[in-house]
Enzyme design. Structure first.
Site, mmCIF file in Angstrom:
data_model
loop_
_atom_site.group_PDB
_atom_site.id
_atom_site.type_symbol
_atom_site.label_atom_id
_atom_site.label_comp_id
_atom_site.label_asym_id
_atom_site.label_seq_id
_atom_site.Cartn_x
_atom_site.Cartn_y
_atom_site.Cartn_z
ATOM 1 N N GLN A 122 45.914 37.141 39.471
ATOM 2 C CA GLN A 122 44.620 36.602 39.068
ATOM 3 C C GLN A 122 43.549 36.872 40.112
ATOM 4 O O GLN A 122 42.385 37.109 39.781
ATOM 5 C CB GLN A 122 44.741 35.098 38.792
ATOM 6 C CG GLN A 122 45.566 34.768 37.570
ATOM 7 C CD GLN A 122 45.089 35.485 36.327
ATOM 8 O OE1 GLN A 122 43.987 35.250 35.850
ATOM 9 N NE2 GLN A 122 45.907 36.375 35.785
ATOM 10 N N HIS A 149 41.308 39.957 39.751
ATOM 11 C CA HIS A 149 40.174 40.035 38.830
ATOM 12 C C HIS A 149 38.836 40.078 39.548
ATOM 13 O O HIS A 149 37.944 40.845 39.186
ATOM 14 C CB HIS A 149 40.180 38.820 37.889
ATOM 15 C CG HIS A 149 41.041 38.974 36.688
ATOM 16 N ND1 HIS A 149 40.685 39.731 35.609
ATOM 17 C CD2 HIS A 149 42.248 38.442 36.397
ATOM 18 C CE1 HIS A 149 41.645 39.670 34.687
ATOM 19 N NE2 HIS A 149 42.603 38.895 35.144
ATOM 20 N N HIS A 195 19.065 3.536 0.274
ATOM 21 C CA HIS A 195 20.405 4.112 0.141
ATOM 22 C C HIS A 195 21.177 3.403 -0.971
ATOM 23 O O HIS A 195 21.798 4.042 -1.831
ATOM 24 C CB HIS A 195 21.180 3.967 1.458
ATOM 25 C CG HIS A 195 20.805 4.945 2.514
ATOM 26 N ND1 HIS A 195 19.531 5.066 3.005
ATOM 27 C CD2 HIS A 195 21.562 5.867 3.189
ATOM 28 C CE1 HIS A 195 19.504 6.004 3.932
ATOM 29 N NE2 HIS A 195 20.721 6.516 4.062
#
Length: 438
Positions: free
Chosen positions: A266, A269, A428
């Site tokens: 890793q 990278h 409503h």
């Protein structure tokens, strides 16, 4: 690597997160740098993208849209072994993704009252594939396969133009697009590519238009992340990706050679990549440090790896036991988490926060980068506490369809109008009552 000793401590998850090694990533500062680019592309379109590409990438492609014949030629000239490897990756990711397909769900909540959950794919998706230190055809696979499986109608892929390849994206990227049937490829990178995907352009410079997409996915550097944050709301995004990270929870049974190799993989990278070892074994920690000194000089990217492993984002965390180790890795919420312990499967079952979990000595993170079948577009920076990796469901929207007949509405009338009155919204309730007026 740097050492953080958490033995004999009892920290809350929030305090543990503060104690974890993390990279410094100032997205807010990057937003100030790229805001002008994003706005320029929004107002001026293709020419602004091309000018930004010349400024930042040092190259102006012959056109923003990569011609079909260039994509086809990239596939024709692709090394057969690389083609076969990409096809294996596609096959395995597709097998996992097809199992994630969702069927519509119908629930009768009351006789004659039905709620149907429809799963509808996003219409247009923009996929971003970086083109910096590494060529990443695997990122084409990981972004495109779940979108295709979900049924996305239009896919636009953007990748930076390359000086060495006539201003087009890297041929291996284009070949992967050809294998997946991704026909619309844009030679643009960075913030300008994100802005173009989000806002579209009336003329790409070749007489064709590009409609803005509905969603943008894919990893990138801090400027890509900043641009994604700026256009969020205009479009959806998968996540704000930070530098890649690996955490390894290991005990005395772990092989230090494997642990060191995985930490290095890793670190390769990016200088900001995070490689973290969590262990209750002093002996293992020392053995891993010794292995790093043996293995790092044998790598191709020695300076990059050394910088990443020596950075504040990397290090060894010493814990009392695996119980504390689990608390630490769950607080950290790594993008990639390896479990290299005795009874690794049982330990892995107790992990609650990670982008992906790799169980045992023979499930290295690098396998997940390519052909494990899992997706490698994963949450970073601890965001696995509330988000997951890219998957079919990332490209699906749930839409509720409600259908009640008259008796079903009548049976629901009292409860609905009572709540309407309680909330001070009488209109409503009236919208329901009016249907029963004589």
């Amino acid at each position: 690597m740097n050492v953080t000793d958490l033995r004999s401590t009892d920290l809350s998850p929030a305090r543990l997160r503060e104690a974890m090694p993390r990279p410094e990533l100032d997205v807010d500062a990057a937003m100030q740098s790229v805001a002008g680019v994003v706005e320029d592309v929004r107002t001026r379109g293709a020419e602004a993208v091309l000018e930004a590409g010349e400024r930042f990438d040092g190259v102006r492609p012959p056109s923003l849209r990569v011609p079909a014949e260039v994509i086809a030629e990239a596939l024709e000239t692709l090394d057969p072994e690389i083609r076969a490897a990409i096809e294996v990756s596609i096959e395995r990711v597709r097998a996992v993704d097809e199992a994630q397909r969702r069927e519509d769900e119908v629930v009768e909540v009351t006789p004659g009252g039905v709620v149907r959950q429809r799963w509808v794919p996003v219409e247009r998706v923009g996929l971003y594939v970086p083109g910096g230190r590494a060529v990443l055809p695997s990122s084409v696979v990981m972004n495109a396969v779940p979108a295709i499986t979900a049924g996305v109608r239009q896919i636009v892929l953007a990748s930076p133009p390359q000086k060495d390849f006539g201003g087009w994206p890297h041929p291996t990227i284009l070949a992967a697009c050809a294998l997946l049937g991704v026909e619309t490829v844009i030679a643009a990178g960075g913030a300008q590519a994100v802005a173009l995907l989000a806002h579209g352009a009336e003329d790409l410079g070749d007489g064709t238009a590009l409609d803005g997409v509905d969603m943008i996915t894919g990893p990138g550097n801090v400027y890509v992340t900043a641009a994604k944050r700026l256009v969020r709301g205009t479009v959806g995004i998968d996540a704000e990706a930070g530098p890649t990270e690996i955490a390894i929870l290991a005990d005395e049974t772990a092989d230090p050679r494997y642990v060191a190799a995985d930490l290095i993989s890793q670190a390769e990278h990016d200088p900001l990549a995070a490689s973290v070892l969590v262990t209750d074994s002093d002996e293992l920690a020392r053995a891993v440090d010794a292995e790093l000194e043996v293995q790092i000089p044998q790598t191709e990217h020695v300076e990059r790896i050394r910088e990443a492993l020596a950075g504040r984002q990397s290090g060894t965390i010493l814990v009392d036991d695996l119980e504390q180790g689990l608390a630490v890795v769950n607080a950290y919420g790594a993008e990639h988490l390896e479990i290299q312990t005795a009874d690794a499967a049982a330990v892995a079952a107790r992990v609650t926060n990670a982008g992906a979990v790799f169980v045992g000595s023979y499930s290295p993170v690098s396998l997940g980068d390519y052909n494990a079948g899992s997706n490698h577009v994963l949450p970073t920076g601890g965001t696995s506490r509330f988000g997951g990796g890219l998957a079919v469901q990332s490209f699906l929207r749930g839409i509720h369809v409600i259908e009640y007949d008259e008796p079903a509405l009548a049976a629901s009338r009292v409860a609905a109008t009572t709540l309407a009155k309680a909330e001070g919204l009488p209109a409503h309730g009236r919208a329901i009552d009016i249907r029963f007026d004589a």
